[in-house]
Design an enzyme around this catalytic site. Structure first.
Site, PDB file in Angstrom:
ATOM      1  N   CYS A 187      -2.541  71.496 -53.916  1.00 18.02           N
ATOM      2  CA  CYS A 187      -2.107  70.270 -54.592  1.00 18.02           C
ATOM      3  C   CYS A 187      -2.553  69.039 -53.810  1.00 18.02           C
ATOM      4  O   CYS A 187      -2.292  68.924 -52.609  1.00 18.02           O
ATOM      5  CB  CYS A 187      -0.591  70.262 -54.747  1.00 18.02           C
ATOM      6  SG  CYS A 187       0.026  68.756 -55.544  1.00 18.02           S
ATOM      7  N   LYS A 247      -3.351  79.724 -54.347  1.00 17.28           N
ATOM      8  CA  LYS A 247      -4.275  78.825 -55.041  1.00 17.28           C
ATOM      9  C   LYS A 247      -4.577  77.672 -54.105  1.00 17.28           C
ATOM     10  O   LYS A 247      -3.660  77.010 -53.592  1.00 17.28           O
ATOM     11  CB  LYS A 247      -3.674  78.292 -56.334  1.00 17.28           C
ATOM     12  CG  LYS A 247      -4.622  77.407 -57.143  1.00 17.28           C
ATOM     13  CD  LYS A 247      -4.022  77.025 -58.495  1.00 17.28           C
ATOM     14  CE  LYS A 247      -5.043  76.287 -59.356  1.00 17.28           C
ATOM     15  NZ  LYS A 247      -5.365  74.937 -58.842  1.00 17.28           N
ATOM     16  N   ASP A 295     -13.632  72.809 -63.830  1.00 18.46           N
ATOM     17  CA  ASP A 295     -14.660  72.484 -64.824  1.00 18.46           C
ATOM     18  C   ASP A 295     -14.920  73.601 -65.819  1.00 18.46           C
ATOM     19  O   ASP A 295     -15.961  73.616 -66.477  1.00 18.46           O
ATOM     20  CB  ASP A 295     -15.986  72.106 -64.146  1.00 18.46           C
ATOM     21  CG  ASP A 295     -15.948  70.733 -63.504  1.00 18.46           C
ATOM     22  OD1 ASP A 295     -14.958  70.019 -63.722  1.00 18.46           O
ATOM     23  OD2 ASP A 295     -16.893  70.381 -62.764  1.00 18.46           O
ATOM     24  N   GLY A 343      -7.507  74.907 -66.621  1.00 13.53           N
ATOM     25  CA  GLY A 343      -6.445  73.922 -66.483  1.00 13.53           C
ATOM     26  C   GLY A 343      -6.597  72.792 -67.476  1.00 13.53           C
ATOM     27  O   GLY A 343      -6.124  72.866 -68.607  1.00 13.53           O
TER      28      GLY A 343
END
Length: 378
Positions: free
Chosen positions: A122, A160, A227, A250
């Site tokens: 994040c 992640k 992407d 996402g």
């Protein structure tokens, strides 16, 4: 069941189920909906399931310290809510205190969760100030302790993260640290924290990451993020890099709610309106029976369903001025007949055209192939 069996079973099932649905000779990657703050709650996950389900869902990322705090834990319960008829998601948690990570992870099995993901990517400044998210890229010893703490839950632990904090090339030092922890899945967002989402994803590093995995942790599944906007694009990427195990989508879901659709087709405006109405109904249900929801947050979704047709912006503007789901429904009842008539008279082709998606996938494949050819020739 042994601890090792518990930790392997969830992701083994995902891989087996994905391959069972595969009708080609190529390896089939699993597809997942990325964990997104204030987006991937039980409401939106079920809307996506109706539009075209991925193989794996994730929750919103949830603060581990709040989960174990006697008072704060009630404020995060809604983030982990799962409907009875909903596919069980992977719980994503974040934090910088190993003891809190351990405590939070141990709560998850009691809630029905079968896997936990640690957020180490994040880019939010507040999260970084708390020593969590992508800040862990700069504190690898703490990252190792957090993974070990999460493993005490008996759940399979995944991570992640991003390629690096300041520079994408940091992955050469950073990712081996995570791989040596033998996590079940390593999801790599192909950008650095500094790049946020402004730079193109670094697809040129995929093969190096896969080779790194093969050498250090051959049982760890590698999932790629960044992407990739549709299943077709993900399949094109996996065909060029067959070592990829999973594809995470996402932001693409905001451009196309049918991003995970296995057979892309043209969708009608009526179908997208049905998704919007589904979200309104689920919002009311969760707000009344599970946890309070803020209506203003619902407005961010309007553009997902109302775009790409004549007069979409004027309809969105009307909805942006509402203050309740009742008002939204009233406007839809009043305006939709007019909108449908306008769309028909304009002979406008609704945005989700299968040919357009195929063209986009082909362009993506050509871009990735060009990058691979350039690497091989250099």
């Amino acid at each position: 069941m042994t601890l090792s069996t518990q930790q392997d079973s969830f992701w083994d099932e995902i891989v087996k189920q994905t391959q069972a649905k595969n009708t080609t000779s190529d390896k089939q990657p699993f597809f997942s909906l990325a964990p997104m703050e204030a987006v991937t709650d039980t409401i939106f996950r079920r809307v996506v399931a109706q539009a075209g389900p991925p193989d794996v869902y994730y929750t919103e990322f949830t603060n581990a310290s709040s989960m174990v705090h006697p008072k704060a834990k009630f404020s995060v319960q809604g983030r982990l809510a799962v409907a009875e008829n909903e596919a069980q998601p992977v719980a994503q948690i974040w934090g910088s205190r190993p003891e809190d990570i351990a405590g939070a992870a141990k709560i998850l099995p009691t809630m029905g969760y079968r896997a936990v993901d640690i957020n180490m990517g994040c880019p939010d400044a507040t999260v970084i100030k708390n020593g969590a998210g992508s800040d862990l890229i700069r504190h690898d010893n703490l990252a190792e302790k957090i993974i070990s703490a999460a493993k005490t839950s008996g759940l399979p632990v995944s991570v992640k993260t991003r390629l690096g904090f300041y520079h994408a090339e940091e992955f050469r030092d950073w990712l081996p640290i995570i791989l040596r922890q033998n996590v079940a899945v390593l999801t790599v967002h192909l950008r650095s924290r500094k790049e946020m989402s402004k730079a193109p994803a670094h697809v040129e590093y995929i093969d190096e990451i896969l080779a790194m995995r093969d050498k250090l942790a051959p049982k760890t599944l590698i999932q790629i993020n960044g992407d990739i906007k549709t299943r077709a694009e993900g399949l094109a990427l996996a065909k060029i890099h067959p070592g990829i195990d999973g594809i995470m989508i996402g932001r693409g879901i905001f451009e196309n709610p049918y991003a995970f659709e296995k057979i892309p087709r043209q969708h009608t405006l009526e179908e997208s309106i049905a998704l919007l109405k589904r979200q309104l109904d689920l919002f009311d249900d969760v707000n009344a029976n599970v946890t309070p929801k803020h209506f203003e947050a619902l407005k961010r979704y309007f553009k997902i369903y109302l775009r790409g047709f004549a007069h979409a912006s004027s309809l969105r503007q009307l909805l942006m001025e509402t203050h309740s789901t009742t008002e939204v429904r009233q406007i839809l009842t009043r305006e939709l007949a007019r909108v449908y008539e306008a769309v028909e008279s304009d002979q406008h082709i609704y945005r989700d055209n299968a040919a357009a998606i195929a063209d986009m996938a082909m362009a993506t494949a050509e871009k990735h192939q060009s990058a691979a050819d350039h690497k091989n020739n250099s």
